[in-house]
Design an enzyme around this catalytic site. Structure first.
Site, PDB file in Angstrom:
ATOM      1  N   ASN A  87     -30.404  59.950 -80.911  1.00  0.00           N
ATOM      2  CA  ASN A  87     -29.524  61.059 -81.263  1.00  0.00           C
ATOM      3  C   ASN A  87     -28.984  61.758 -80.006  1.00  0.00           C
ATOM      4  OD1 ASN A  87     -28.227  63.071 -83.046  1.00  0.00           O
ATOM      5  ND2 ASN A  87     -29.646  62.255 -84.556  1.00  0.00           N
ATOM      6  N   ARG A  88     -28.545  63.002 -80.172  1.00  0.00           N
ATOM      7  CA  ARG A  88     -27.778  63.676 -79.118  1.00  0.00           C
ATOM      8  C   ARG A  88     -28.627  64.646 -78.305  1.00  0.00           C
ATOM      9  NH1 ARG A  88     -24.721  62.562 -83.458  1.00  0.00           N
ATOM     10  NH2 ARG A  88     -22.664  61.655 -83.051  1.00  0.00           N
ATOM     11  N   HIS A 113     -28.010  58.440 -78.065  1.00  0.00           N
ATOM     12  CA  HIS A 113     -28.758  57.206 -78.311  1.00  0.00           C
ATOM     13  C   HIS A 113     -29.156  56.468 -77.036  1.00  0.00           C
ATOM     14  CE1 HIS A 113     -28.429  57.801 -82.483  1.00  0.00           C
ATOM     15  NE2 HIS A 113     -27.333  57.130 -82.742  1.00  0.00           N
ATOM     16  N   HIS A 187     -31.588  51.821 -86.155  1.00  0.00           N
ATOM     17  CA  HIS A 187     -30.262  52.271 -86.587  1.00  0.00           C
ATOM     18  C   HIS A 187     -29.616  51.268 -87.545  1.00  0.00           C
ATOM     19  CE1 HIS A 187     -26.502  54.430 -86.496  1.00  0.00           C
ATOM     20  NE2 HIS A 187     -26.933  55.246 -85.525  1.00  0.00           N
ATOM     21  N   SER A 188     -30.390  50.754 -88.490  1.00  0.00           N
ATOM     22  CA  SER A 188     -29.806  49.852 -89.492  1.00  0.00           C
ATOM     23  C   SER A 188     -28.945  50.632 -90.482  1.00  0.00           C
ATOM     24  CB  SER A 188     -30.909  49.119 -90.257  1.00  0.00           C
ATOM     25  OG  SER A 188     -31.564  48.197 -89.427  1.00  0.00           O
ATOM     26  N   TYR A 189     -27.877  49.966 -90.925  1.00  0.00           N
ATOM     27  CA  TYR A 189     -27.032  50.480 -92.005  1.00  0.00           C
ATOM     28  C   TYR A 189     -27.332  49.653 -93.251  1.00  0.00           C
ATOM     29  CZ  TYR A 189     -23.983  52.794 -88.524  1.00  0.00           C
ATOM     30  OH  TYR A 189     -23.465  53.569 -87.516  1.00  0.00           O
ATOM     31  N   ASP A 257     -23.695  63.463 -91.407  1.00  0.00           N
ATOM     32  CA  ASP A 257     -24.252  62.988 -90.140  1.00  0.00           C
ATOM     33  C   ASP A 257     -25.176  64.086 -89.639  1.00  0.00           C
ATOM     34  OD1 ASP A 257     -24.885  61.598 -87.886  1.00  0.00           O
ATOM     35  OD2 ASP A 257     -22.883  61.595 -87.006  1.00  0.00           O
ATOM     36  N   GLN A 294     -32.290  61.298 -89.686  1.00  0.00           N
ATOM     37  CA  GLN A 294     -30.848  61.456 -89.558  1.00  0.00           C
ATOM     38  C   GLN A 294     -30.181  60.612 -90.631  1.00  0.00           C
ATOM     39  OE1 GLN A 294     -29.459  63.444 -87.193  1.00  0.00           O
ATOM     40  NE2 GLN A 294     -27.275  63.002 -87.428  1.00  0.00           N
ATOM     41  N   GLU A 320     -32.192  57.201 -90.184  1.00  0.00           N
ATOM     42  CA  GLU A 320     -32.880  57.063 -88.905  1.00  0.00           C
ATOM     43  C   GLU A 320     -34.063  58.034 -88.829  1.00  0.00           C
ATOM     44  OE1 GLU A 320     -29.623  57.532 -85.929  1.00  0.00           O
ATOM     45  OE2 GLU A 320     -28.428  57.399 -87.768  1.00  0.00           O
TER      46      GLU A 320
END
Length: 356
Positions: A87-88, A113, A187-189, A257, A294, A320
């Site tokens: 993340n940020r 990331h 980070h799978s979608y 998000d 997330q 996530e």
């Protein structure tokens, strides 16, 4: 195939630098198949049955290593292990033990990331083996002191295990020789209808989270931990994602998000998410030791994936498990500091079933 499952190892091309890449296939006795690669310790595919018994891949991704090497947004971190810090981090800066550190600003003014060449772009050493739980692959690497601006030599291990209960587990461990920060995730979608089969509007999402962390215009948390009640982010009862996204279409993010604060008081593993796709009947539950998750509804995804399929916005949902964004600069968030005397440990379990 033994009663504990099956592992296959195949060469899977080369990086642009000429480094060979390996693809591992794990299969349980029910036919559920998981594919992972040592490039980025990345989850490539997951084949699951629907209520008719037909198997389909539910993970967005690519067919070749060269596609995974592409930068965001062509590859929005599909399936990757994210590190050192998911993340940020605001302005790519933080202080630790009286010293200031500067990281890459690779997401507007912020660090995202792990930086320009985070873990998702690294080759891991891989070992395949079978445990009493089932087939496993362990990925290891040494992240050197100063890599992407982070302090300490960090030794990381990421292990994928598939069992016969149609669960796969990701176990993370790490040690350091200098005080540092760490926040690993996958980070799978997911699209439970099948990757490339349209959007996630019909998916029903339930989060075991009564609070979330509001963000500013650059997606940095304000520091507030706010109740989800009377907000679009209240998933304490299952909601159809299409209805929520319709309400958010005029928001700056055009979707979700955000980090959600999970209902837990300690680091024991507990249920975080229940996701249902009614047409296929597939159900995914996520259990984690992490304090947050997330949720990203693929608001800006626009790329071509497996077999040339177009992945548009909302074509998958990323879930996530993590510590909170910008934690190094927020004293009221659960800490991501790792000291030389400590061992970082995190576990997330994905459990799949069918409803008619």
């Amino acid at each position: 195939m033994s009663s504990l499952g099956y592992i296959e190892k195949n060469q899977w091309g080369y990086t642009v630098e000429g480094t060979p890449v390996t693809l591992f296939t794990l299969r349980n006795k029910k036919g559920v198949t998981l594919q992972v690669t040592n490039y980025g310790a990345t989850l490539v595919s997951l084949y699951l049955p629907d209520k008719k018994g037909e198997f389909e891949d539910i993970i967005l991704g690519f067919d070749t290593v060269s596609d995974y090497e592409k930068p965001n947004p062509q590859n929005p971190f599909f399936g990757a292990t994210i590190g050192r810090h998911a993340n940020r981090i605001k302005n790519g800066q933080f202080s630790l033990e009286g010293k200031n550190y500067t990281l890459a600003q690779n997401n507007n003014s912020n660090h995202l990331h792990g930086g320009v060449k985070g873990f998702q772009k690294q080759i891991f050493q891989a070992t395949a083996f079978t445990t009493v739980e089932g087939p496993s692959v362990r990925f290891k690497r040494l992240s050197h002191d100063g890599e992407e601006g982070y302090p300490g030599n960090l030794r990381v291990s990421v292990t994928y295990t598939l069992n016969n209960d149609n669960e796969f587990k990701i176990s993370y461990t790490a040690t350091t020789d200098k005080t540092t920060i760490i926040n690993l995730t996958n980070h799978s979608y997911f699209n439970l209808a099948g990757e490339g089969r349209g959007n996630i509007f019909d998916h029903q999402l339930e989060l075991f989270a009564n609070y979330y962390t509001p963000v500013d215009e650059t997606l940095i948390p304000t520091g507030e931990i706010k109740s989800v009640k009377n907000t679009p982010f209240d998933f304490t009862v299952p909601k159809i994602l299409g209805e929520v996204l319709k309400d958010l279409k005029d928001s700056p993010l055009e979707g979700i998000d955000h980090n959600f604060v999970l209902n837990k008081e300690n680091s024991k593993i507990s249920l975080a998410v229940r996701l249902v796709e009614p047409t296929s009947g597939r159900v995914m539950k996520i259990y984690t030791t992490e304090p947050g998750i997330q949720v990203y509804t693929g608001n800006f995804v626009d790329t071509y994936g497996k077999e040339g399929k177009h992945y548009g916005k909302y074509s998958g949902i990323a879930l996530e498990t993590q510590h909170f964004p910008n934690t190094p600069n927020q004293k009221n968030f659960p800490s991501t500091i790792l000291r030389p005397s400590e061992v970082y440990s995190s576990t997330t379990i994905y459990k799949f079933s069918i409803v008619n």
